[in-house]
Design a protein around this motif. Structure first.
Motif, PDB file in Angstrom:
ATOM      1  N   GLY A 236      31.701 -10.829  -4.538  1.00 32.20           N
ATOM      2  CA  GLY A 236      31.219 -11.160  -3.228  1.00 32.20           C
ATOM      3  C   GLY A 236      31.202  -9.762  -2.518  1.00 32.20           C
ATOM      4  N   SER A 237      30.523  -9.827  -1.435  1.00 34.71           N
ATOM      5  CA  SER A 237      30.450  -8.648  -0.387  1.00 34.71           C
ATOM      6  C   SER A 237      31.723  -7.777  -0.299  1.00 34.71           C
ATOM      7  N   GLU A 238      31.807  -6.785  -0.560  1.00 39.67           N
ATOM      8  CA  GLU A 238      32.975  -5.908  -0.319  1.00 39.67           C
ATOM      9  C   GLU A 238      34.183  -6.239  -1.616  1.00 39.67           C
TER      10      GLU A 238
ATOM     11  N   GLY B 156      21.566  -7.757  -5.923  1.00 39.46           N
ATOM     12  CA  GLY B 156      22.568  -7.234  -5.128  1.00 39.46           C
ATOM     13  C   GLY B 156      22.516  -5.639  -5.126  1.00 39.46           C
TER      14      GLY B 156
ATOM     15  N   ALA C  52      30.984  -4.099  -4.569  1.00 41.66           N
ATOM     16  CA  ALA C  52      29.893  -4.907  -4.262  1.00 41.66           C
ATOM     17  C   ALA C  52      29.391  -4.658  -2.719  1.00 41.66           C
ATOM     18  N   ALA C  53      28.477  -4.050  -2.382  1.00 41.63           N
ATOM     19  CA  ALA C  53      27.871  -3.866  -0.798  1.00 41.63           C
ATOM     20  C   ALA C  53      27.535  -5.223  -0.318  1.00 41.63           C
ATOM     21  N   GLU C  54      27.125  -6.316  -0.997  1.00 39.76           N
ATOM     22  CA  GLU C  54      26.869  -7.573  -0.805  1.00 39.76           C
ATOM     23  C   GLU C  54      26.946  -8.464  -1.848  1.00 39.76           C
ATOM     24  N   PRO C  55      26.707  -9.727  -1.736  1.00 39.75           N
ATOM     25  CA  PRO C  55      27.035 -10.583  -2.948  1.00 39.75           C
ATOM     26  C   PRO C  55      25.959 -10.021  -4.133  1.00 39.75           C
ATOM     27  N   THR C  56      26.584  -9.943  -5.268  1.00 42.09           N
ATOM     28  CA  THR C  56      25.902  -9.339  -6.283  1.00 42.09           C
ATOM     29  C   THR C  56      26.113  -9.857  -7.699  1.00 42.09           C
TER      30      THR C  56
END
Length: 156
Positions: free
Chosen positions: A26-28, A47, A88-92
């Motif tokens: 998930g993001s972050e 992502g 993760a900077a965004e969902p990846t």
């Protein structure tokens, strides 16, 4: 810093990718921390992943990995600890390749292992040369003191 996979053929990189299993973040969400053991390397399917180092509680970005990129391979190859963190900077979506599977594949693919070893050795040689240049420039880490004793114009 160039990847140890850059000189590999696309078909050789694909052999490594095929060893992976799909994982999602998930993001972050933290993937690994600086100093962690390197059990996996990663290929980005979708992502973005932020790679950074933590200096005095400040995240200093190194690079962003996006679709088609990979990261974490050098620590897995060398069996060393992580020198940076990944989040993760965004969902990846990533393909995660284990150290054991990667090294087993290298044992079965000596041509790929040889290419990677040559890249790593070349990189290490360059680092040693750069370190020697820094040492020469800084007089082997010693401070250079210039006396003004003999020149009356430089005294108060």
């Amino acid at each position: 810093m160039a990847s140890v996979f850059l000189d590999l053929l696309d078909s050789e990189v694909e052999k490594i990718r095929r060893l992976g299993t799909q994982v999602k973040f998930g993001s972050e969400e933290q993937i690994f921390q600086e100093g962690d053991g390197a059990d996996f390397m990663y290929f980005v399917d979708w992502g973005r992943v932020s790679l950074y180092i933590d200096k005095f509680n400040t995240k200093v970005p190194i690079r962003t990995a996006s679709q088609g990129d990979w990261f974490g391979e050098l620590a897995v190859y060398n069996g060393s600890r992580r020198t940076a963190a990944a989040m993760a900077a965004e969902p990846t979506g990533l393909l995660r390749v284990s150290k054991q599977d990667f090294h087993a594949m290298l044992g079965e693919e000596p041509a790929i292992e040889k290419k990677i070893r040559e890249i790593v050795n070349s990189r290490n040689e360059n680092l040693v040369l750069e370190e020697k240049m820094v040492n020469m420039d800084s007089f082997h880490g010693k401070d250079m003191h210039i006396g003004i004793k003999g020149d009356p114009s430089l005294r108060e």
